[in-house]
Design an enzyme around this catalytic site. Sequence first.
Site, PDB file in Angstrom:
ATOM      1  CD1 TRP A 107      -2.210  -2.141   1.902  1.00  0.00           C
ATOM      2  CD2 TRP A 107      -3.001  -1.248   0.004  1.00  0.00           C
ATOM      3  NE1 TRP A 107      -3.233  -2.943   1.447  1.00  0.00           N
ATOM      4  CE2 TRP A 107      -3.738  -2.415   0.297  1.00  0.00           C
ATOM      5  CE3 TRP A 107      -3.315  -0.515  -1.141  1.00  0.00           C
ATOM      6  CZ2 TRP A 107      -4.780  -2.869  -0.523  1.00  0.00           C
ATOM      7  CZ3 TRP A 107      -4.349  -0.971  -1.964  1.00  0.00           C
ATOM      8  CH2 TRP A 107      -5.063  -2.124  -1.651  1.00  0.00           C
ATOM      9  CG  ASP A 177      -3.250   3.968   4.093  1.00  0.00           C
ATOM     10  OD1 ASP A 177      -4.329   3.805   4.715  1.00  0.00           O
ATOM     11  OD2 ASP A 177      -2.975   3.340   3.048  1.00  0.00           O
ATOM     12  CE  LYS A 201      -8.648  -3.068   3.940  1.00  0.00           C
ATOM     13  NZ  LYS A 201      -7.896  -2.227   3.018  1.00  0.00           N
TER      14      LYS A 201
HETATM   15  C1  PLP Z   1      -7.302  -1.757   1.956  1.00  0.00           C
HETATM   16  C2  PLP Z   1      -6.236  -0.739   2.030  1.00  0.00           C
HETATM   17  C3  PLP Z   1      -6.117   0.281   1.080  1.00  0.00           C
HETATM   18  C4  PLP Z   1      -7.024   0.381  -0.126  1.00  0.00           C
HETATM   19  O1  PLP Z   1      -8.260   0.814   0.243  1.00  0.00           O
HETATM   20  P1  PLP Z   1      -9.395   1.132  -0.862  1.00  0.00           P
HETATM   21  O2  PLP Z   1     -10.439   1.755  -0.003  1.00  0.00           O
HETATM   22  O3  PLP Z   1      -9.790  -0.185  -1.454  1.00  0.00           O
HETATM   23  O4  PLP Z   1      -8.834   2.042  -1.866  1.00  0.00           O
HETATM   24  C5  PLP Z   1      -5.134   1.221   1.252  1.00  0.00           C
HETATM   25  N1  PLP Z   1      -4.288   1.178   2.300  1.00  0.00           N
HETATM   26  C6  PLP Z   1      -4.358   0.201   3.226  1.00  0.00           C
HETATM   27  C7  PLP Z   1      -3.407   0.195   4.372  1.00  0.00           C
HETATM   28  C8  PLP Z   1      -5.336  -0.783   3.127  1.00  0.00           C
HETATM   29  O5  PLP Z   1      -5.409  -1.750   4.047  1.00  0.00           O
END
Ligand code: PLP
Length: 365
Positions: A107, A177, A201
């Site tokens: 990511w 993030d 999540k």
């Molecule tokens: C799942 C995830 C993403 C991507 O998220 P989307 O909402 O599908 O764009 C980005 N960063 C992390 C750390 C993730 O776990």
Amino acid sequence: MATTTTARIFNFSAGPAVLPLEVLEQAQRDLVSYPGIGMSILEISHRSKTFDEIIQGCEADMRTLANIPPNYKVLFLQGGASLQFSMVPMNLLPAGGSADYIITGAWSQKAAKEARRVGAVKVAASTEGEKFTRVPRQNELTLDPNAAFVHMTSNNTIFGTEWHDLPDVGGVPLVSDMSSDIFSGPVDVSKFGLIYAGAQKNLAPAGVTIVIIRDDLLQRSAPSLHTMLNYAVHAENQSLYNTPPVFTIYVMRLVMAWLLKHGGLRAIDAVNTRKAEKLYAEIDRSGFYRGHAQKDSRSRMNVTFRLPSEDLEKTFAKEATGAGLDGLKGHRSVGGMRASIYNAFPEAGVDALVEFMREFERKNG
Ligand SMILES: *Cc1c(COP(=O)(O)O)cnc(C)c1O
């Protein structure tokens, strides 16, 4: 007809992920006719008084939960965390400037890739050489004091690593993030310039992305930016510049109320620690299972581990599914197993997995 409750299995999916049962039941009760309005939440205007109460209540609960300081805005955006890979540099990286990226997994690599389309990116550290089995140590970071911001990924969903202490980035705004560990425990928002997280999540179903941004950084958003990609526009319009994902925000509000009701972030932190420790203790107990992450970087949200062979891993995943433990197959880039045990994942499911792991080892070890 089976009831919702008895039909549910243990869902270890990495995302979209398990939601609290109480929340699903509440959403089910309210779905056809939301109390007091005689319409479904799916059918109402985002400019209605009802929705106004929902989005404001959601934000208020978030502020209470995470003790978000008044000089931070909370934005409800769309496009997933992935759109933030672009929006962060488009808004925060001025022409001629550069940003530092700490690369700890797939990511953060994707985030850096989008940032490079906008301007200069310096890699402050990368643990790719160690297959992303850990996050870097402070003395491994090469930080530029003039960087526009430093970007990190607080929890590496795919590799199962997590920062346990924040990097010290001096006076440079830290951008994180937090898609896969937001609100899994207390967070000192004042340490960040910006936090973002896709909801699916730890917060809500898919469809909304939370951005928590320090006021002064909004001044960096150039008026020439496309309107929908401009943080300042969303802040000025209280996230209602266009139609937000009404239903997702409603469910998120229920999840925030659920967290508060169960003691807030300190309480969930204790539960999350206990759940993760049970799994890691099982992984460490014998040589049969091998954790992917190095011990000091272990994630409390995504527990990644291997078995002695790929054949055994296949059998493990298949038999686990048969036993009502679903979603344990690891990401293809790591292989093996991944148990995602976010806030809403019940501790009983962790106990069931530990039991299953013992039995599997007894039969195959
Ligand atoms: C799942 C995830 C993403 C991507 O998220 P989307 O909402 O599908 O764009 C980005 N960063 C992390 C750390 C993730 O776990």
